[in-house]
Design a protein around this motif. Structure first.
Motif, PDB file in Angstrom:
ATOM      1  N   ASP A  28       0.809  -1.219   0.000  1.00  0.00           N
ATOM      2  CA  ASP A  28       0.000   0.000   0.000  1.00  0.00           C
ATOM      3  C   ASP A  28       0.846   1.273   0.000  1.00  0.00           C
ATOM      4  N   GLY A  29       2.127   1.133  -0.322  1.00  0.00           N
ATOM      5  CA  GLY A  29       2.966   2.318  -0.492  1.00  0.00           C
ATOM      6  C   GLY A  29       2.749   2.915  -1.873  1.00  0.00           C
ATOM      7  N   SER A  30       3.607   3.837  -2.246  1.00  0.00           N
ATOM      8  CA  SER A  30       3.401   4.494  -3.541  1.00  0.00           C
ATOM      9  C   SER A  30       4.040   3.678  -4.671  1.00  0.00           C
ATOM     10  N   VAL A  31       3.327   3.622  -5.785  1.00  0.00           N
ATOM     11  CA  VAL A  31       3.813   2.908  -6.973  1.00  0.00           C
ATOM     12  C   VAL A  31       3.795   3.889  -8.138  1.00  0.00           C
ATOM     13  N   THR A  32       4.958   4.081  -8.725  1.00  0.00           N
ATOM     14  CA  THR A  32       5.075   4.993  -9.869  1.00  0.00           C
ATOM     15  C   THR A  32       5.643   4.222 -11.045  1.00  0.00           C
ATOM     16  N   MET A  33       5.014   4.363 -12.201  1.00  0.00           N
ATOM     17  CA  MET A  33       5.535   3.709 -13.405  1.00  0.00           C
ATOM     18  C   MET A  33       5.783   4.794 -14.445  1.00  0.00           C
ATOM     19  N   VAL A  34       7.001   4.797 -14.992  1.00  0.00           N
ATOM     20  CA  VAL A  34       7.381   5.831 -15.953  1.00  0.00           C
ATOM     21  C   VAL A  34       7.670   5.163 -17.293  1.00  0.00           C
ATOM     22  N   GLY A  35       6.949   5.564 -18.330  1.00  0.00           N
ATOM     23  CA  GLY A  35       7.133   4.950 -19.646  1.00  0.00           C
ATOM     24  C   GLY A  35       7.395   5.991 -20.719  1.00  0.00           C
ATOM     25  N   ALA A  73      -4.194   3.032  -7.682  1.00  0.00           N
ATOM     26  CA  ALA A  73      -3.221   4.023  -7.166  1.00  0.00           C
ATOM     27  C   ALA A  73      -1.831   3.826  -7.761  1.00  0.00           C
ATOM     28  N   VAL A  74      -1.816   3.579  -9.060  1.00  0.00           N
ATOM     29  CA  VAL A  74      -0.534   3.509  -9.765  1.00  0.00           C
ATOM     30  C   VAL A  74      -0.358   4.832 -10.494  1.00  0.00           C
ATOM     31  N   GLU A  75       0.703   5.541 -10.125  1.00  0.00           N
ATOM     32  CA  GLU A  75       0.961   6.824 -10.781  1.00  0.00           C
ATOM     33  C   GLU A  75       1.688   6.542 -12.088  1.00  0.00           C
ATOM     34  N   LEU A  76       0.946   6.620 -13.178  1.00  0.00           N
ATOM     35  CA  LEU A  76       1.513   6.257 -14.482  1.00  0.00           C
ATOM     36  C   LEU A  76       1.907   7.519 -15.243  1.00  0.00           C
ATOM     37  N   HIS A  77       3.186   7.637 -15.543  1.00  0.00           N
ATOM     38  CA  HIS A  77       3.656   8.754 -16.369  1.00  0.00           C
ATOM     39  C   HIS A  77       3.948   8.204 -17.751  1.00  0.00           C
ATOM     40  N   THR A  78       3.161   8.578 -18.737  1.00  0.00           N
ATOM     41  CA  THR A  78       3.456   8.136 -20.103  1.00  0.00           C
ATOM     42  C   THR A  78       4.144   9.275 -20.851  1.00  0.00           C
ATOM     43  N   GLY A  79       4.871   8.911 -21.892  1.00  0.00           N
ATOM     44  CA  GLY A  79       5.589   9.916 -22.678  1.00  0.00           C
ATOM     45  C   GLY A  79       6.718  10.566 -21.902  1.00  0.00           C
ATOM     46  N   ILE A  85      19.767   7.419 -13.243  1.00  0.00           N
ATOM     47  CA  ILE A  85      19.475   6.873 -11.909  1.00  0.00           C
ATOM     48  C   ILE A  85      20.592   7.376 -10.993  1.00  0.00           C
ATOM     49  N   ASP A  86      20.200   8.062  -9.941  1.00  0.00           N
ATOM     50  CA  ASP A  86      21.185   8.485  -8.941  1.00  0.00           C
ATOM     51  C   ASP A  86      21.044   7.518  -7.769  1.00  0.00           C
ATOM     52  N   ARG A  87      21.954   6.543  -7.744  1.00  0.00           N
ATOM     53  CA  ARG A  87      21.802   5.468  -6.748  1.00  0.00           C
ATOM     54  C   ARG A  87      22.071   5.962  -5.339  1.00  0.00           C
ATOM     55  N   ASN A  88      22.968   6.949  -5.193  1.00  0.00           N
ATOM     56  CA  ASN A  88      23.252   7.440  -3.844  1.00  0.00           C
ATOM     57  C   ASN A  88      22.045   8.150  -3.263  1.00  0.00           C
ATOM     58  N   ALA A  89      21.417   9.000  -4.106  1.00  0.00           N
ATOM     59  CA  ALA A  89      20.258   9.756  -3.628  1.00  0.00           C
ATOM     60  C   ALA A  89      18.970   8.931  -3.721  1.00  0.00           C
ATOM     61  N   GLN A  90      19.029   7.744  -4.362  1.00  0.00           N
ATOM     62  CA  GLN A  90      17.844   6.908  -4.625  1.00  0.00           C
ATOM     63  C   GLN A  90      16.762   7.702  -5.357  1.00  0.00           C
ATOM     64  N   VAL A  91      17.180   8.212  -6.500  1.00  0.00           N
ATOM     65  CA  VAL A  91      16.308   9.073  -7.289  1.00  0.00           C
ATOM     66  C   VAL A  91      16.478   8.718  -8.760  1.00  0.00           C
ATOM     67  N   VAL A  92      15.366   8.717  -9.516  1.00  0.00           N
ATOM     68  CA  VAL A  92      15.506   8.664 -10.970  1.00  0.00           C
ATOM     69  C   VAL A  92      15.165  10.048 -11.522  1.00  0.00           C
ATOM     70  N   GLU A  93      15.870  10.385 -12.586  1.00  0.00           N
ATOM     71  CA  GLU A  93      15.663  11.698 -13.199  1.00  0.00           C
ATOM     72  C   GLU A  93      15.007  11.522 -14.544  1.00  0.00           C
ATOM     73  N   THR A  94      14.056  12.388 -14.869  1.00  0.00           N
ATOM     74  CA  THR A  94      13.388  12.266 -16.163  1.00  0.00           C
ATOM     75  C   THR A  94      13.912  13.333 -17.123  1.00  0.00           C
ATOM     76  N   ALA A  95      13.532  13.151 -18.398  1.00  0.00           N
ATOM     77  CA  ALA A  95      13.964  14.113 -19.422  1.00  0.00           C
ATOM     78  C   ALA A  95      13.446  15.505 -19.099  1.00  0.00           C
ATOM     79  N   GLY A  96      12.331  15.589 -18.383  1.00  0.00           N
ATOM     80  CA  GLY A  96      11.777  16.887 -17.988  1.00  0.00           C
ATOM     81  C   GLY A  96      12.370  17.384 -16.680  1.00  0.00           C
ATOM     82  N   SER A  97      13.495  16.813 -16.265  1.00  0.00           N
ATOM     83  CA  SER A  97      14.216  17.186 -15.042  1.00  0.00           C
ATOM     84  C   SER A  97      13.423  16.944 -13.766  1.00  0.00           C
ATOM     85  N   GLU A  98      12.418  16.101 -13.842  1.00  0.00           N
ATOM     86  CA  GLU A  98      11.716  15.723 -12.614  1.00  0.00           C
ATOM     87  C   GLU A  98      12.577  14.693 -11.884  1.00  0.00           C
TER      88      GLU A  98
END
Ligand SMILES: Cc1cc2nc3c(=O)[nH]c(=O)nc-3n(C[C@H](O)[C@H](O)[C@H](O)COP(=O)(O)OP(=O)(O)OC[C@H]3O[C@@H](n4cnc5c(N)ncnc54)[C@H](O)[C@@H]3O)c2cc1C
Length: 407
Positions: A28-35, A73-79, A85-98
């Motif tokens: 029941d945590g957050s699930v984000t899918m980026v495509g 409750a799947v946060e789906l980002h399409t396009g 992937i910044d493994r130290n910060a545990q962050v993924v970066e998108t082309a839109g700098s998110e």
């Protein structure tokens, strides 16, 4: 993890089956899918078969209706492409700098079609096939075209050749080996497919490669082969295999060797990162070696295993590689693993000419892979036989009087 955030990169089959499982397992945590594609997850097999031929609708290829993602409750980002992937910060970066933070990350980035390094691939009329958009483009092109040249005698090349013949085009297939599918099936069984296509009027040229695509005003007119042959064509498909999309993993310093290297739990050396589907090169407990499998069933079964492993369950992926195809009146299913060198013999039972038969790839008396053609009750006993590792003599394998289940 107090507030676990699970992120899936790649909204394909492995990705969607993973998020289905995260929710069905009660996460029941957050699930984000980026495509990166502009679409919600969909099935690729129809893109070279029913959808391409117009017998399956566009809606039917999608894994879920759009509402499903909100309801679960799947946060789906399409396009949206993940660029780092910044493994130290545990962050993924998108082309839109998110920047999207994760506690667990699944790489389900699939594969891309291999390119052909020859002049003229940019001409209008030269296609590749991986995505729904590409299939729609090819489908439209098939409606107007008269002559198709397919470069590459693999599964996708052959399926598109069949779809084009059914649509009434002249089709020539160019294969550089002895026979299309020779690497996947070995010469004897591959010949069945070559004969099938020739019987349906496809010109199958072997020991030939495309030297260049020739055009006029940017539009394809012909394909020139390495022996100088010129094939008139208003449509061409380059179908020379696929390459795993490993660049993100590589840039993040994860071990990559023909795919992202993962263990049988589908976990990479970084314990927060997993990989599934076409991009994963995984330890296989039954086969006793690493395999990377570019097939539908593998993505479908690895997604859920990766999801459960991300939830801390002690699961491994041990399904045998499984593949299917449909071409004209031939439907087949293949189970097991028999690359060149991994078997000594191919044993056949049934009516090969009549396209109702079973093939066994054997090493000693062990069946390492098996395939049926138009014998639909064979799937289960064949899977069981390959998985069992049992010794069965060639005589019994070939004898249609011995029921498959008794092998
Ligand atoms: C035309 C066609 C026909 C096929 N037919 C059959 C068949 O008959 N039988 C069979 O067994 N198999 C078949 N396959 C193979 C099967 O479809 C694949 O094995 C399966 O789709 C793999 O799923 P996946 O989730 O690993 O990868 P994919 O389906 O490739 O999905 C990966 C997704 O990740 C996205 N992505 C990649 N990088 C990024 C990034 N950096 N950021 C965000 N998103 C990213 C991609 O755009 C893609 O949408 C076929 C494949 C094709 C192309």
């Amino acid at each position: 993890m107090a507030h676990p955030r699970l992120v899936v990169v790649g909204a394909g089959l492995a990705g969607v089956t993973a998020v289905e499982t995260l929710r069905s397992e009660g996460f029941d945590g957050s699930v984000t899918m980026v495509g990166a594609e502009p679409h919600a997850p969909y099935e690729r097999p129809p893109l070279s078969k029913g959808f391409l031929m117009g017998t399956e609708s566009r809606e039917s290829v999608f894994s879920h209706p759009d509402d499903w993602y909100r309801e679960h409750a799947v946060e789906l980002h399409t396009g949206v492409r993940v660029t780092a992937i910044d493994r130290n910060a545990q962050v993924v970066e998108t082309a839109g700098s998110e920047r999207i933070g994760y506690d667990g990350l699944l790489l389900a980035t699939g594969s891309r079609p291999r390119g052909l390094d020859v002049p003229g691939t940019e001409l209008v009329g030269v296609h590749q096939l991986r995505t729904l958009d590409a299939s729609e483009g090819l489908k439209t092109a098939l409606e107007d075209a008269e002559r198709l040249v397919v470069a590459g005698g693999g599964w996708i090349g052959l399926e598109v050749a069949a779809a084009a013949r059914i649509a009434g085009l002249d089709v020539v297939l160019v294969e550089r080996g002895d026979v299309p599918l020779g690497g996947a099936l070995g010469p004897r069984v591959a010949q069945v497919f070559a004969d099938l296509h020739r019987d349906h009027g496809v010109g199958v040229l072997t020991h030939r490669e495309v030297r260049r695509f020739l055009g006029h005003h940017g539009i394809l007119e012909a394909v020139e082969l390495d022996d100088g042959t010129r094939l008139d064509a208003d449509l061409a498909l380059v179908a020379v295999g696929a390459v795993p999309r490993t660049e993100l993993a590589e840039a993040a310093g994860l071990a990559v060797d023909d795919g992202v290297l993962v263990d049988a739990h589908l976990r990479a050396a970084d314990p927060r990162i997993f990989a599934a589907g076409d991009v994963a090169n995984a330890d296989h407990p039954v086969l006793g070696r690493r395999v990377r499998v570019e097939h539908w069933a593998n993505a479908r079964s690895q997604g859920p295993v990766a999801a459960r492993a991300m939830l801390g369950q002690d699961v491994v992926h041990e399904d045998l590689p499984f593949f299917f195809t449909d071409q004209y009146e031939l439907g087949m299913e293949y189970v097991g693993y028999a690359p060149p060198g991994a078997y000594e013999r191919v044993v056949l039972r049934g009516d090969v000419a009549g396209l109702t038969f079973v093939a066994f790839w054997t090493s000693g008396d062990r069946v390492v892979a098996a395939m049926h053609v138009n014998t639909w009750d064979a799937t289960e006993p064949l899977t069981e036989l390959v998985r069992s590792g049992r010794n069965v003599g060639a005589d019994r394998l070939a004898d249609a009087a011995v029921p498959l289940a008794q092998l």
